[in-house]
Design a protein around this motif. Structure first.
Motif, mmCIF file in Angstrom:
data_model
loop_
_atom_site.group_PDB
_atom_site.id
_atom_site.type_symbol
_atom_site.label_atom_id
_atom_site.label_comp_id
_atom_site.label_asym_id
_atom_site.label_seq_id
_atom_site.Cartn_x
_atom_site.Cartn_y
_atom_site.Cartn_z
ATOM 1 N N PRO A 81 -7.595 3.997 -1.424
ATOM 2 C CA PRO A 81 -7.126 5.345 -1.770
ATOM 3 C C PRO A 81 -5.841 5.333 -2.591
ATOM 4 C CG PRO A 81 -6.951 4.934 0.612
ATOM 5 C CD PRO A 81 -7.673 3.771 0.023
ATOM 6 N N GLU A 82 -5.052 4.289 -2.450
ATOM 7 C CA GLU A 82 -3.808 4.192 -3.217
ATOM 8 C C GLU A 82 -4.073 4.092 -4.722
ATOM 9 O OE1 GLU A 82 -4.684 2.211 -0.734
ATOM 10 O OE2 GLU A 82 -3.202 2.488 0.856
ATOM 11 N N ILE A 110 3.497 5.952 -7.101
ATOM 12 C CA ILE A 110 2.517 6.687 -7.909
ATOM 13 C C ILE A 110 2.628 8.187 -7.641
ATOM 14 C CG2 ILE A 110 0.050 7.109 -8.266
ATOM 15 C CD1 ILE A 110 -0.347 4.049 -7.911
ATOM 16 N N ASP A 111 2.720 8.570 -6.381
ATOM 17 C CA ASP A 111 2.827 9.994 -6.043
ATOM 18 C C ASP A 111 4.086 10.624 -6.637
ATOM 19 O OD1 ASP A 111 0.455 9.893 -4.687
ATOM 20 O OD2 ASP A 111 1.351 9.935 -2.686
ATOM 21 N N ARG A 169 0.834 -1.199 0.000
ATOM 22 C CA ARG A 169 0.000 0.000 0.000
ATOM 23 C C ARG A 169 0.876 1.258 0.000
ATOM 24 N NH1 ARG A 169 -5.399 -0.400 0.971
ATOM 25 N NH2 ARG A 169 -6.153 -2.469 1.501
ATOM 26 N N SER A 170 1.609 1.459 1.072
ATOM 27 C CA SER A 170 2.396 2.700 1.177
ATOM 28 C C SER A 170 3.457 2.766 0.076
ATOM 29 C CB SER A 170 3.044 2.824 2.555
ATOM 30 O OG SER A 170 3.931 1.759 2.789
ATOM 31 N N SER A 214 -2.959 -5.971 -7.644
ATOM 32 C CA SER A 214 -2.696 -5.004 -6.576
ATOM 33 C C SER A 214 -3.012 -5.648 -5.228
ATOM 34 C CB SER A 214 -3.537 -3.742 -6.755
ATOM 35 O OG SER A 214 -4.916 -4.030 -6.560
ATOM 36 N N ARG A 241 2.706 11.092 -10.472
ATOM 37 C CA ARG A 241 1.319 11.396 -10.828
ATOM 38 C C ARG A 241 1.164 12.743 -11.543
ATOM 39 N NH1 ARG A 241 -3.719 9.380 -8.979
ATOM 40 N NH2 ARG A 241 -2.745 8.256 -7.270
ATOM 41 N N GLU A 297 -6.815 5.532 -6.249
ATOM 42 C CA GLU A 297 -7.700 6.599 -6.706
ATOM 43 C C GLU A 297 -7.129 7.242 -7.971
ATOM 44 O OE1 GLU A 297 -8.844 9.374 -3.696
ATOM 45 O OE2 GLU A 297 -9.499 10.830 -5.196
ATOM 46 N N LYS A 311 1.677 3.756 -3.172
ATOM 47 C CA LYS A 311 1.344 5.185 -3.115
ATOM 48 C C LYS A 311 2.594 6.038 -3.331
ATOM 49 C CE LYS A 311 -0.912 8.643 -0.145
ATOM 50 N NZ LYS A 311 -0.350 9.703 -0.886
ATOM 51 N N GLU A 312 3.691 5.644 -2.718
ATOM 52 C CA GLU A 312 4.944 6.397 -2.863
ATOM 53 C C GLU A 312 5.379 6.475 -4.331
ATOM 54 O OE1 GLU A 312 8.142 4.881 -0.405
ATOM 55 O OE2 GLU A 312 9.638 5.664 -1.786
#
Length: 171
Positions: free
Chosen positions: A43-44, A20-21, A13-14, A36, A24, A46, A17-18
């Motif tokens: 939320p990861e 993708i962020d 998860r984290s 996944s 993005r 979204e 997100k790391e």
């Protein structure tokens, strides 16, 4: 068109997100090619164009999808239903059927990119469980126009994998 392509994060998860962020804001779309192992509402994921993999038991993701940005049409599937570990033939047929410029897939965890009959095929590998010639989790940043595609592979940590990255002519 510029896209981030990621696959086979298998419950991270984290870390997902790391990664993708990190990209993005610089891409037109983010694609997750399945496994996944997150719920559809995670939320990861979204705003991420996600398909279902063979290990996605809780998410209600589509088996395959077609998206378009800046005139580039992208077909995405995990690949377990298209026999991608044996051949790219069924992917090619799906790409032709959907008039795709780019075909994205995962499942094998082996990063690769090639052009066949004018279609670009991209497997970003797995960020969590890598296989193949590079012993590191990978994802892709794709930049493509009507003439060529630049496929840049990155490690989970964001270091370019030069031995996998390449620019390919589309015809």
């Amino acid at each position: 068109m510029k896209a981030m392509i990621i696959s086979d994060s298998h419950g991270w998860r984290s870390e997902l997100k790391e990664v993708i962020d990190r990209h993005r804001s610089e891409v037109d779309m983010v694609i997750h090619c399945g496994d996944s192992e997150l719920e559809t509402e995670a939320p990861e994921l979204e705003g991420v164009h996600t398909v279902r993999g063979n290990c996605d038991f809780t998410g209600k993701f589509p088996e395959e999808r077609v998206d378009e940005a800046k005139g580039i049409r992208v077909f995405s599937a995990h690949g377990h239903l298209l026999n991608v570990k044996m051949s790219s033939l069924q992917l090619k047929y799906k790409g032709q059927e959907t008039e795709a410029d780019v075909v994205c897939f995962g499942h094998s965890h082996v990063p690769e990119a090639f052009v066949e009959d004018g279609m670009l095929f991209v497997n970003p590998g797995s960020i969590r469980l890598p296989r193949g010639e590079v012993n590191a989790g990978t994802y892709v940043i794709l930049e493509i126009d009507e003439k060529e595609a630049t496929v840049t592979f990155f490690t989970f940590e964001g270091r370019e994998v030069e031995e996998l990255s390449r620019t390919l002519k589309r015809s």
